[in-house]
Design a protein around this motif. Structure first.
Motif, PDB file in Angstrom:
ATOM      1  N   TYR A  99      62.803 -30.536 -20.154  1.00  0.00           N
ATOM      2  CA  TYR A  99      64.039 -29.842 -20.499  1.00  0.00           C
ATOM      3  C   TYR A  99      63.775 -28.424 -21.014  1.00  0.00           C
ATOM      4  O   TYR A  99      64.577 -27.524 -20.791  1.00  0.00           O
ATOM      5  CB  TYR A  99      64.833 -30.651 -21.533  1.00  0.00           C
ATOM      6  N   ARG A 102      63.443 -26.192 -18.025  1.00  0.00           N
ATOM      7  CA  ARG A 102      64.777 -25.836 -17.523  1.00  0.00           C
ATOM      8  C   ARG A 102      65.433 -24.795 -18.433  1.00  0.00           C
ATOM      9  O   ARG A 102      66.099 -23.870 -17.961  1.00  0.00           O
ATOM     10  CB  ARG A 102      65.663 -27.073 -17.468  1.00  0.00           C
ATOM     11  N   THR A 105      64.061 -21.477 -17.668  1.00  0.00           N
ATOM     12  CA  THR A 105      64.555 -21.015 -16.377  1.00  0.00           C
ATOM     13  C   THR A 105      65.977 -20.481 -16.509  1.00  0.00           C
ATOM     14  O   THR A 105      66.315 -19.418 -15.953  1.00  0.00           O
ATOM     15  CB  THR A 105      64.516 -22.158 -15.342  1.00  0.00           C
ATOM     16  N   THR A 382      70.484 -26.561 -18.834  1.00  0.00           N
ATOM     17  CA  THR A 382      69.278 -27.246 -19.301  1.00  0.00           C
ATOM     18  C   THR A 382      69.325 -28.743 -19.043  1.00  0.00           C
ATOM     19  O   THR A 382      68.357 -29.341 -18.558  1.00  0.00           O
ATOM     20  CB  THR A 382      69.082 -26.998 -20.808  1.00  0.00           C
ATOM     21  N   ASN A 385      71.333 -29.118 -15.057  1.00  0.00           N
ATOM     22  CA  ASN A 385      70.830 -28.270 -13.978  1.00  0.00           C
ATOM     23  C   ASN A 385      71.949 -27.755 -13.077  1.00  0.00           C
ATOM     24  O   ASN A 385      71.805 -27.664 -11.858  1.00  0.00           O
ATOM     25  CB  ASN A 385      69.794 -29.015 -13.139  1.00  0.00           C
TER      26      ASN A 385
END
Length: 386
Positions: A99, A102, A105, A382, A385
């Motif tokens: 997580y 993510r 990202t 997160t 997605n």
């Protein structure tokens, strides 16, 4: 949906001291950034450049008390928040690394949009990239994080500093500032995107990458140390409070001395480098320890100023992005076009006014919602997605 709900942080779970520090850091960041929003400060030899007394005093104030201290402070809080993120997911039996990847990202996506569509001075891209590196350290002990963090500040700074003793600074030609001013005053949106990209790369190039890493990663590590050492508990120990007193007593005077030296020796490469690499983090730790100590001392009282900072800090990412939206609308061609037309003192007063607006907007927002809009999207990205 289950993952998102399991990982959500309720109002009661929030750490008030973290929000307080985030709100204060946002103010300091805006005081520095407003001089870049309003003119080509990025390409000037020094932040202190005005000849008028009032503007020069404003520049010295920002240079000594704010510049190079609030992004390290924000990085410290980022590291503390990352450790909290990991610990809460581990407690719920979830995979923190998955997580957190993510999360970084999502931060990278927000940073790219911010840097190239709103304002070149984005820090989120750098935080996201270094956040992936931070994952290598995040589950280490508090002691290990402190050792790594202090070593990455002191050792490179000492080595680079020794190399710079006695060197005089190179004066960079500022001829390009007229062209840049013209673009931001009158350019099309496409021309502004191109200029933003050029400005972003001017700071975030391969040559600067090691310096960015060495200025941010250590503060991530030290923020992680602080979270693991109980700095942000609702009722920290007396020993922790005594530690804050010692840090403030040492870091405050030392930080001000180092950060003030380039004012008296503007041509010294050594003092300019020490201002950024040592003075900035020292003053950041002074602010952090003083605010934590004040929060601890007055924890049973409702301090209005603390509450105002906390409102802003609860939506720190949203407010960070909003300050860019508002300020570029004031200074860029698609708004009022004030770029290059205000003095430093005027710009600083505008910055304070913008911060007051952000605090008021945050106050109204949290009467109805639990999270800021950017924070809500980031959370959904997160855990789902999307």
């Amino acid at each position: 949906m289950g993952n998102e709900r399991a990982a959500s942080i309720s109002k009661g779970e929030r750490i008030q001291s973290l929000d307080l520090l985030r709100g204060f850091a946002l103010l300091g960041i805006l005081l520095v950034n407003i001089l870049d929003f309003s003119g080509p400060a990025l390409y000037r030899n020094s932040l202190i450049h005005s000849t008028g007394a009032a503007d020069r005093i404003a520049e010295v104030f920002v240079f000594v008390f704010a510049q190079t201290s609030f992004y390290p402070m924000f990085a410290f809080l980022f590291g503390a928040g990352a450790v909290m993120f990991y610990s809460r997911l581990e407690a719920r039996g979830q995979s923190p690394s998955r997580y957190f990847s993510r999360r970084m990202t999502g931060l990278l996506i927000i940073g790219v949009l911010h840097a190239f569509l709103i304002w070149h001075g984005d820090i989120l891209i750098t935080y996201a990239v270094i956040g992936f590196i931070f994952m290598l350290f995040i589950q280490r002990s508090a002691r290990s994080l402190a050792k790594w963090g202090l070593s990455l500040i002191l050792i490179p700074s000492s080595l680079f500093g020794l190399l710079m003793i006695g060197e005089d600074g190179l004066q960079v030609e500022e001829n390009g500032t007229e062209r840049i001013t013209d673009v931001y005053q009158t350019g099309t949106f496409l021309e502004l995107i191109r200029q933003r990209a050029e400005d972003w790369y001017y700071v975030n190039n391969f040559l600067m990458a090691p310096f960015l890493l060495l200025s941010i990663l250590p503060m991530f590590l030290l923020g992680g140390y602080a979270m693991k050492s109980g700095w942000f508990e609702k009722n920290p120990s007396v020993e922790t409070a005594k530690k804050w007193i010692k840090i403030a007593a040492a870091a405050g005077p030392a930080g001000l001395l180092i950060k003030g030296m380039p004012v008296f020796f503007p041509a010294s490469v050594f003092w300019s480098y020490m201002h950024q690499s040592i003075g900035g983090p020292l003053l950041a730790f002074f602010y952090i320890s003083i605010l934590l100590l004040a929060s601890y001392t007055f924890r049973e009282k409702r301090i209005v100023l603390f509450q105002l900072f906390t409102y802003a800090g609860r939506a720190s990412m949203s407010n960070y992005l909003l300050q860019s939206v508002i300020c570029t609308a004031l200074f860029y061609s698609y708004g009022l076009g004030l770029y290059g037309k205000t003095g430093s003192l005027q710009a600083l007063l505008i910055g304070l006014s913008v911060y007051a607006v952000l605090v008021f907007m945050s106050f109204l927002w949290f009467k109805r919602f639990e999270q800021g809009p950017a924070e809500k999207w980031w959370r959904r990205f997160t855990y789902r997605n999307v």
